[in-house]
Write a protein that holds these residues in place. Structure first.
Motif, PDB file in Angstrom:
ATOM      1  N   UNK A 138       0.838  -1.201   0.000  1.00  0.00           N
ATOM      2  CA  UNK A 138       0.000   0.000   0.000  1.00  0.00           C
ATOM      3  C   UNK A 138       0.868   1.244   0.000  1.00  0.00           C
ATOM      4  N   UNK A 139       1.774   1.323   0.974  1.00  0.00           N
ATOM      5  CA  UNK A 139       2.646   2.503   1.048  1.00  0.00           C
ATOM      6  C   UNK A 139       3.972   2.095   1.686  1.00  0.00           C
ATOM      7  N   UNK A 140       5.048   2.771   1.284  1.00  0.00           N
ATOM      8  CA  UNK A 140       6.382   2.532   1.833  1.00  0.00           C
ATOM      9  C   UNK A 140       6.888   3.818   2.469  1.00  0.00           C
ATOM     10  N   UNK A 141       7.426   3.678   3.680  1.00  0.00           N
ATOM     11  CA  UNK A 141       8.045   4.812   4.381  1.00  0.00           C
ATOM     12  C   UNK A 141       9.546   4.552   4.365  1.00  0.00           C
ATOM     13  N   UNK A 142      10.300   5.433   3.712  1.00  0.00           N
ATOM     14  CA  UNK A 142      11.722   5.167   3.473  1.00  0.00           C
ATOM     15  C   UNK A 142      12.605   6.172   4.206  1.00  0.00           C
ATOM     16  N   UNK A 143      13.490   5.641   5.050  1.00  0.00           N
ATOM     17  CA  UNK A 143      14.559   6.457   5.611  1.00  0.00           C
ATOM     18  C   UNK A 143      15.804   6.168   4.776  1.00  0.00           C
ATOM     19  N   UNK A 144      16.522   7.205   4.374  1.00  0.00           N
ATOM     20  CA  UNK A 144      17.769   6.969   3.623  1.00  0.00           C
ATOM     21  C   UNK A 144      18.805   7.979   4.065  1.00  0.00           C
ATOM     22  N   UNK A 145      20.075   7.582   4.020  1.00  0.00           N
ATOM     23  CA  UNK A 145      21.117   8.559   4.349  1.00  0.00           C
ATOM     24  C   UNK A 145      21.322   9.479   3.149  1.00  0.00           C
ATOM     25  N   UNK A 146      22.277  10.401   3.267  1.00  0.00           N
ATOM     26  CA  UNK A 146      22.321  11.448   2.235  1.00  0.00           C
ATOM     27  C   UNK A 146      23.215  11.083   1.047  1.00  0.00           C
ATOM     28  N   UNK A 147      23.640   9.821   0.948  1.00  0.00           N
ATOM     29  CA  UNK A 147      24.406   9.409  -0.229  1.00  0.00           C
ATOM     30  C   UNK A 147      23.442   9.226  -1.403  1.00  0.00           C
ATOM     31  N   UNK A 148      23.836   9.745  -2.563  1.00  0.00           N
ATOM     32  CA  UNK A 148      22.972   9.646  -3.751  1.00  0.00           C
ATOM     33  C   UNK A 148      22.790   8.183  -4.160  1.00  0.00           C
ATOM     34  N   UNK A 149      21.893   7.948  -5.067  1.00  0.00           N
ATOM     35  CA  UNK A 149      21.738   6.591  -5.600  1.00  0.00           C
ATOM     36  C   UNK A 149      20.317   6.241  -5.960  1.00  0.00           C
ATOM     37  N   UNK A 150      19.337   6.749  -5.178  1.00  0.00           N
ATOM     38  CA  UNK A 150      17.945   6.431  -5.503  1.00  0.00           C
ATOM     39  C   UNK A 150      17.526   7.191  -6.756  1.00  0.00           C
ATOM     40  N   UNK A 151      16.951   6.475  -7.687  1.00  0.00           N
ATOM     41  CA  UNK A 151      16.448   7.105  -8.919  1.00  0.00           C
ATOM     42  C   UNK A 151      15.000   6.700  -9.145  1.00  0.00           C
ATOM     43  N   UNK A 152      14.225   7.680  -9.574  1.00  0.00           N
ATOM     44  CA  UNK A 152      12.784   7.491  -9.741  1.00  0.00           C
ATOM     45  C   UNK A 152      12.440   7.772 -11.206  1.00  0.00           C
ATOM     46  N   UNK A 160      16.767  12.372  -3.385  1.00  0.00           N
ATOM     47  CA  UNK A 160      17.323  12.161  -2.040  1.00  0.00           C
ATOM     48  C   UNK A 160      16.375  12.814  -1.041  1.00  0.00           C
ATOM     49  N   UNK A 161      16.329  12.291   0.190  1.00  0.00           N
ATOM     50  CA  UNK A 161      15.441  12.924   1.171  1.00  0.00           C
ATOM     51  C   UNK A 161      15.929  14.317   1.542  1.00  0.00           C
ATOM     52  N   UNK A 162      15.005  15.246   1.706  1.00  0.00           N
ATOM     53  CA  UNK A 162      15.358  16.568   2.238  1.00  0.00           C
ATOM     54  C   UNK A 162      15.777  16.388   3.701  1.00  0.00           C
ATOM     55  N   UNK A 163      16.530  17.338   4.248  1.00  0.00           N
ATOM     56  CA  UNK A 163      16.887  17.210   5.670  1.00  0.00           C
ATOM     57  C   UNK A 163      15.635  17.045   6.530  1.00  0.00           C
ATOM     58  N   UNK A 164      15.647  16.044   7.367  1.00  0.00           N
ATOM     59  CA  UNK A 164      14.524  15.806   8.288  1.00  0.00           C
ATOM     60  C   UNK A 164      13.317  15.132   7.656  1.00  0.00           C
ATOM     61  N   UNK A 165      13.361  14.903   6.348  1.00  0.00           N
ATOM     62  CA  UNK A 165      12.186  14.306   5.685  1.00  0.00           C
ATOM     63  C   UNK A 165      12.342  12.796   5.555  1.00  0.00           C
ATOM     64  N   UNK A 166      11.194  12.132   5.495  1.00  0.00           N
ATOM     65  CA  UNK A 166      11.149  10.732   5.086  1.00  0.00           C
ATOM     66  C   UNK A 166      10.613  10.717   3.663  1.00  0.00           C
TER      67      UNK A 166
END
Ligand SMILES: O=C(O)CCC(=O)C(=O)O
Ligand SMILES: [Fe+2]
Length: 349
Positions: free
Chosen positions: A217-231, A242-248
């Motif tokens: 249904x939904x995914x909640x993702x925590x990620x560190x600030x290293x690049x790599x996720x592509x959408x 990449x997540x904004x500071x403080x964002x999930x």
């Protein structure tokens, strides 16, 4: 930045505070409007105002470091055959096969992962099977279980807030998603993208995590600030996110796309961590998958139905078909729409 990605891609940020700690009707209407827009246009959202304390996410990151820092042989003792639990070593999965995209004749994803999740036995008043849920295996790492469970509780709370917002944003009664998720199959997957220096040539097929949509249904993702996720954007191009500071980062899974007949998007994504001086830069992420009740039948809401509607499917059957792809190399023949989007993007990579 990858030359074939673009920095103009916008993942909308939404402050869900009014649903977390209270707000006026107008505040809540602002949130549902923004969520509806993000889910319709992108399928990924930067979530602010979630109120997960920093010490909880710091504890999670420390637990991830402690576990993945163990020698490979020790980590392999935590493999669990036949259940979505425990340790997955590098190259034991191929996420693109969960879509039925026949790019792989071997397991190509170099992430390693450790999974825990909800157990059937925690629902004492229901007759559920452990084979649908899984029994957790906790590594012998000091405070690992406490630190991971503290985050799990918070991620589960945030998923509950999000689905409450989804009910409102889709014009359903407030309990619509609660009914589909009161004994939800939830899994927390800790991902580590790292290979020892010089151990690997990253050729055409080897990748951090292959392209896929999330299953539930939904995914909640925590990620560190290293690049790599592509959408994969609506323009058919892969974009760095990449997540904004403080964002999930939150993204929708296939079951929500089915409920809305793709009005809300289960967006394709993949992970390609940067390679600096021939070495992969280590990257960590932790995904909380909120997949729904094993026996819930997922059907398209009548107001979104048209001639090409998805067939109703149980959460169990849907998840089984996806896992058979990523884990056992059996391409999922049912993911026709998602596979078509990957193949359309292939020409633009
Ligand atoms: O590592 C990431 O940022 C994404 C991980 C992911 O997509 C997944 O675990 O399904
Ligand atoms: Fe994913």
């Amino acid at each position: 930045m990858n030359p074939h990605t673009s920095d103009t891609f916008d993942v909308p940020a939404v402050d869900i505070g009014p649903y977390v700690h209270g707000g006026t009707d107008a505040d809540r209407a602002r949130v549902t409007g923004e969520i509806d827009d993000a889910c319709t246009r992108v399928g990924f959202i930067q979530i602010l105002g979630h109120r997960i304390p920093d010490d909880v996410t710091d504890g999670l990151a420390g637990a991830v470091d402690d576990f993945f820092g163990l020698p490979l042989d020790e980590k392999k003792q935590y493999r669990v055959e036949g259940a979505n639990r425990g340790y997955s070593p590098p190259k034991s999965e191929s996420l693109s096969l969960s879509l039925g995209v026949e790019s792989a004749s071997r397991m190509n994803d170099f992430f390693e992962a450790f999974n825990v999740g909800t157990e059937a036995r925690s629902f004492t008043d229901l007759d559920l099977s452990e084979s649908d849920y899984g029994i957790n295996l906790w590594p012998e790492v000091a405070d690992f279980r406490d630190r991971v469970q503290a985050y799990y509780t918070e991620a589960s709370r945030v998923a509950g807030v999000l689905t409450r917002i989804f009910s409102d944003a889709l014009g359903q009664d407030p309990e619509f998603f609660a009914r589909l998720t009161d004994h939800s199959i939830d899994v927390l997957r800790m991902n580590n993208y790292a290979l020892p220096e010089g151990a690997v040539t990253v050729d055409g097929d080897l990748t951090g995590m292959g392209e896929h949509t999330d299953f539930g249904i939904v995914t909640v993702l925590w990620a560190d600030c290293v690049a790599g996720l592509q959408v994969l954007g609506g323009d058919g191009v892969w974009h760095d996110v990449a997540p904004q500071p403080g964002a999930l980062l939150v993204n929708l899974g296939d079951l929500t796309a089915r409920i809305t007949n793709d009005r809300w998007m289960s967006t394709l994504h993949r992970v390609k961590p940067p390679i600096v001086d021939g070495t992969i830069q280590r990257r960590r992420s932790v995904a909380f998958f909120h997949d729904g009740n094993v026996d819930a039948v997922i059907s398209t809401l009548p107001e979104f139905a048209d001639d090409e509607c998805y067939e109703p499917i149980t959460v169990r059957d849907h998840i089984e078909a996806k896992l058979a792809g990523s884990r056992q190399g059996k391409a999922n023949a049912k993911a026709v729409r998602e596979a078509a989007r990957v193949l359309a993007a292939a020409g633009k990579q």
